[in-house]
Each structure stands twice: as structure tokens, then as C-alpha cells.
Design a protein around this motif. Structure first.
Motif, PDB file in Angstrom:
ATOM      1  N   ALA A 166      65.850 -36.172  33.813  1.00 40.57           N
ATOM      2  CA  ALA A 166      64.527 -36.753  34.057  1.00 40.57           C
ATOM      3  C   ALA A 166      63.487 -35.658  34.291  1.00 40.57           C
ATOM      4  CB  ALA A 166      64.593 -37.692  35.269  1.00 40.57           C
ATOM      5  N   LEU A 167      63.886 -34.592  35.000  1.00 39.62           N
ATOM      6  CA  LEU A 167      62.976 -33.474  35.217  1.00 39.62           C
ATOM      7  C   LEU A 167      62.651 -32.775  33.902  1.00 39.62           C
ATOM      8  CD1 LEU A 167      61.452 -31.588  37.155  1.00 39.62           C
ATOM      9  CD2 LEU A 167      63.575 -30.288  37.418  1.00 39.62           C
ATOM     10  N   PRO A 249      60.002 -17.510  37.754  1.00 39.06           N
ATOM     11  CA  PRO A 249      61.367 -17.509  38.309  1.00 39.06           C
ATOM     12  C   PRO A 249      61.974 -18.907  38.397  1.00 39.06           C
ATOM     13  CG  PRO A 249      59.951 -16.064  39.589  1.00 39.06           C
ATOM     14  CD  PRO A 249      59.054 -16.819  38.650  1.00 39.06           C
ATOM     15  N   GLY A 250      61.194 -19.873  38.831  1.00 40.78           N
ATOM     16  CA  GLY A 250      61.714 -21.227  38.916  1.00 40.78           C
ATOM     17  C   GLY A 250      61.996 -21.827  37.551  1.00 40.78           C
ATOM     18  N   LEU A 251      61.174 -21.514  36.572  1.00 46.41           N
ATOM     19  CA  LEU A 251      61.400 -22.037  35.220  1.00 46.41           C
ATOM     20  C   LEU A 251      62.665 -21.452  34.608  1.00 46.41           C
ATOM     21  CD1 LEU A 251      57.748 -21.976  33.785  1.00 46.41           C
ATOM     22  CD2 LEU A 251      59.047 -23.956  34.604  1.00 46.41           C
ATOM     23  N   LEU A 252      62.963 -20.206  34.929  1.00 45.90           N
ATOM     24  CA  LEU A 252      64.176 -19.598  34.386  1.00 45.90           C
ATOM     25  C   LEU A 252      65.433 -20.229  34.965  1.00 45.90           C
ATOM     26  CD1 LEU A 252      63.137 -15.819  34.327  1.00 45.90           C
ATOM     27  CD2 LEU A 252      63.235 -17.436  32.405  1.00 45.90           C
ATOM     28  N   LEU A 260      61.402 -26.745  42.344  1.00 47.06           N
ATOM     29  CA  LEU A 260      60.778 -26.610  43.660  1.00 47.06           C
ATOM     30  C   LEU A 260      60.275 -25.183  43.872  1.00 47.06           C
ATOM     31  CD1 LEU A 260      63.263 -28.664  45.868  1.00 47.06           C
ATOM     32  CD2 LEU A 260      61.009 -29.351  45.057  1.00 47.06           C
ATOM     33  N   LEU A 261      61.051 -24.201  43.405  1.00 48.54           N
ATOM     34  CA  LEU A 261      60.628 -22.815  43.526  1.00 48.54           C
ATOM     35  C   LEU A 261      59.346 -22.560  42.731  1.00 48.54           C
ATOM     36  CD1 LEU A 261      61.182 -19.941  44.544  1.00 48.54           C
ATOM     37  CD2 LEU A 261      62.619 -19.590  42.512  1.00 48.54           C
ATOM     38  N   GLY A 265      55.756 -21.418  44.178  1.00 45.59           N
ATOM     39  CA  GLY A 265      55.149 -20.218  43.620  1.00 45.59           C
ATOM     40  C   GLY A 265      53.752 -20.465  43.091  1.00 45.59           C
ATOM     41  N   VAL A 266      53.577 -21.583  42.389  1.00 49.40           N
ATOM     42  CA  VAL A 266      52.258 -21.930  41.854  1.00 49.40           C
ATOM     43  C   VAL A 266      51.280 -22.216  42.990  1.00 49.40           C
ATOM     44  CG1 VAL A 266      50.992 -23.669  40.528  1.00 49.40           C
ATOM     45  CG2 VAL A 266      53.124 -22.741  39.639  1.00 49.40           C
TER      46      VAL A 266
END
Length: 423
Positions: A166-167, A249-252, A260-261, A265-266
């Protein structure tokens, strides 16, 4: 400062650790400094006799206690003093107002009133700039959305999918929407660029009480457009780079924890972007009016904002909220009219399908966008320029240079009696 709206490059600001250039020997009285019996020296900028403003109670010389010539709001009462009030003598006479603002430190009301007064006093030029640019922007946006860009992909969420899936679907939908918005944002940025350049010239002339035509504004702004474009791209790309690095970093990671990271960060990067945006918010008028380079205008803005970040942020925030509300009301009104006019799109929307709006909806909603731009563009540009002028008045006594450029008496603008043209 000269008489043209492209003001000469300023001298060293007080923030540089050196006195401003208008602290030299030519003051309103044109006299040489004199010494008192105690050995202290008078300021070199003394007004003629009988033209003092009311003295302050503090020994520190502030901007409000700076002596002003008689040209500020005409002859003072009682030989230079205000009329006595119940508690003693009155305050100094109001500052001169050759144009849309009084030549003194400005408040929020003065800045907003000056922006509106500029649009009213030069409505032909302001309306010509905003209408032409807004219409061209809307036409280009309609052509892109209708004929160039592909239709957005419809992603249907599976109710039985796991949280990770879903994410992923939500991120794909958000990515598709952002890609479709990029061309519109680029077109809007170019339109804002032209309106900002032209309206900066209009506002700078209106401060001196002078008229300006659309042709005059274009001739003054045209040489600075490449520099303004470079400044706009630099600030935009820099903000996007900061947000991308914070979210990377969170996308990786690609999981719920990674999402959430990225969000945290954003959020942290957004605070940094806002701080930089306010710090460099006066770079555009500095670049246009002082004829400086991109790097110099950024440093100039940082020095003018230093120590006044929260004040500049508050004025910019109030202006952004005001223009957003006005624009939203107008756009929503015309969008509602367009929605009921386009029956097919309204029917698909009521049935829960993705609506395909026709030309009627696009034309009517575009008219609303043009009207909103004609109202909000002059206010935004006017606030930016007047806030820049206000900061220079507070830090560098720019009001004295403006008074000379406006031709007010008592500022060294009069020619000597023995002066002959061409001598």
C-alpha cells in the motif's frame, strides 16, 4: 543613489563595520562640521536652523532622532517644534511622502498599503504586466495539459494488500502527480520571474512619486532578466537538492521505517529551507535595483536580513497567507462555476469516476486564475521591494538618498545660485 529606479550600488553598510556612504560631508545643510567648547563634534548632516525634530530622551542617536530638514512634511509648527500637548511638547513632524510610502522605517501596514497604492497609482502598467503574463501562462499550461503531457495513470489501491504494498502504491501515485505538476510549476516560475522584474521597477519609481510606462519598465528590467533567472533557478534547485538529500536515506530503505525516516528528514530539511528562503528573500530586489551579480545579491540579502530574520519572516508569512486566501477564494469561485458549466465532468465526478473536463471548464477556471494573479502578483512583488527598502532605511538611512532622488528641498538637490548649465 541616482534618479533612476536602478539605484546605484550602496556603500558599505553599518553591518560591514563601516559607515554608510551618505554619512559624508554633504548633508542637508551643506555646512562643515563645527566643534563645541568641550571638543565634541556635531554630525556633518545638520539641518538649517529652526528645523529640528523633537529631541529624544536617550543620549543614543537612533533613526527616529536623526535630524530632518524642513522638506519633511512642510514647515514645522512653532519655529521647528510640534505643538505642546498635555504632557509636554509634541513629537517630530510626519515624514515626507513623495510617493506611495513615507520616507521612514515602515511597518506592516505601511508596506501593504504601499503595495496596494502602487497598483492603484500605476494601474495601467501593473494591469498590463500581470494580465499579459498571466494569460500567456494559462494558455501554455492548458496546451501542455491538453495536448503534450500524457494522462495521469489511475492507480487503484488494493484493500487486501499489505502495508508495504500500500505504501508503494501511494508513493507511485504521488510520484506520478508530482511529475505532471513539474511543467506547470516551471511555466508559473517563468511567469513570476517576468512579473517580479517588471513590477520591481514600477514599485521603485512609485516610491519616488514618478510614473512609469510598460515600455520604460521593460527597458529597465530587460538587462537584468538573465541574472534574475539564474538567481531563481539557483534558489529553486538548492531547495530541491536539500529536500532530496534529506529524503534519500529513507527512500533507499524502501520500508515503512524508511518512509518514516524520509518524513522526518524532509521535515527537518524544510526548516532549513525556510530559514534560507527568508535569509535570501531580498536578493531579487537587490539584484534588480543595485545592478549586482547573483552572488553579491545573495550576500547583500543576508546582511540586510541579519538581526531581523523573525520580522522579515513574519511580514513574508502574512503576505503569503493573504495572497493565498485571496487567490484560493477567487479560484474556488470560478472552479465551482466551471464545474457546473461542464455537465459531463460534473456527472463523472458524482459517480466517483475520474472526471474528464472539457474546454468550458478549462477556460472558465483559467479566467479565475488570471484574475487571481492580477490581484496577488502586485502585492507579492510590492511587499518584497518595500521590505528591501525598509531594511535599507533602517540600516543605511536610505531615506535621505530617496529624498534627494525625489527632489525634496534641503537634501543637496538645489543648484548653487552661480551655477550655469554646462559649466
Amino acid at each position: 543613489m541616482n534618479d533612476s529606479p536602478g539605484w546605484a550600488s550602496p556603500g558599505p553598510a553599518p553591518s560591514d563595520g563601516r559607515p554608510p556612504e551618505n554619512s559624508g560631508g554633504s548633508g542637508p545643510a551643506g555646512g562643515a562640521p563645527e566643534s563645541t567648547p568641550s571638543g565634541a563634534k556635531w554630525s556633518k548632516e545638520q539641518p538649517p536652523a529652526g528645523q529640528w525634530s523633537a529631541p529624544g530622551t536617550s543620549g543614543q542617536r537612533s533613526h527616529a532622532q536623526t535630524p530632518r530638514p524642513q522638506g519633511w512634511n512642510g514647515a514645522p509648527q512653532g519655529g521647528g517644534w510640534g505643538a505642546p500637548g498635555p504632557g509636554g511638547w509634541g513629537g517630530p513632524p510626519p515624514a515626507a511622502k513623495p510617493g506611495v510610502i513615507p520616507l521612514r522605517p515602515l511597518g506592516l501596514g505601511d508596506i501593504l498599503d504601499g503595495s496596494v497604492s502602487t497598483a492603484r497609482a500605476h494601474w495601467r502598467t501593473v494591469l498590463g504586466v500581470t494580465v499579459v503574463v498571466a494569460v500567456l501562462v494559462q494558455i501554455a499550461d492548458i496546451v501542455l495539459q491538453r495536448f503534450v503531457l500524457p494522462a495521469p495513470m489511475e492507480i487503484t489501491a488494493d484493500p487486501e494488500s499489505n502495508p508495504t504494498e500500500a505504501l508503494r502504491q501511494s508513493l507511485e501515485s504521488m510520484q506520478d502527480s508530482m511529475i505532471s505538476l513539474v511543467p506547470s510549476l516551471l511555466i508559473s516560475t517563468v511567469g513570476t520571474l517576468f512579473t517580479t522584474a517588471l513590477l520591481t521597477i514600477v514599485v521603485s519609481r512609485s516610491v519616488l512619486g514618478r510614473s512609469v510606462s510598460l515600455g520604460d519598465a521593460w527597458r529597465e528590467a530587460k538587462p537584468r532578466l538573465p541574472h534574475l533567472l539564474g538567481l531563481t533557478l539557483l534558489l529553486s534547485v538548492g531547495a530541491m537538492a536539500i529536500l532530496t538529500v534529506a529524503a534519500l536515506p529513507g527512500l533507499l530503505l524502501g520500508s515503512v521505517g524508511g518512509a518514516l525516516l524520509s518524513a522526518f528528514g524532509v521535515l527537518a530539511a524544510s526548516v532549513l529551507v525556510i530559514w534560507l528562503w527568508v535569509r535570501f528573500s531580498l536578493a531579487s530586489p537587490a539584484l534588480m535595483l543595485e545592478r549586482q551579480s547573483i552572488g553579491q545579491s545573495l550576500r547583500r540579502s543576508a546582511k540586510l536580513v541579519q538581526g531581523s530574520w523573525w520580522r522579515v519572516f513574519g511580514i513574508q508569512l502574512v503576505t503569503a497567507l493573504l495572497t493565498f486566501l485571496v487567490s484560493m477564494i477567487i479560484v474556488m469561485l470560478f472552479s465551482t462555476i466551471a464545474l457546473f458549466t461542464d455537465g459531463s465532468g460534473m456527472g463523472e465526478l458524482l459517480t466517483g469516476n475520474s472526471p474528464e473536463f472539457g474546454w468550458a471548464f478549462l477556460v472558465i477556471s483559467s479566467i479565475g486564475a488570471v484574475i487571481a494573479a492580477c490581484i496577488t502578483y502586485p502585492i507579492s512583488a510590492g511587499v518584497s521591494v518595500l521590505l528591501y527598502i525598509d531594511q535599507r532605511i533602517r540600516r543605511e538611512a536610505l531615506d535621505l538618498d530617496l529624498a534627494r532622488a525625489a527632489g525634496l528641498p534641503g537634501y543637496g538637490t538645489e543648484q548653487p545660485a552661480d551655477h550655469t548649465p554646462g559649466s
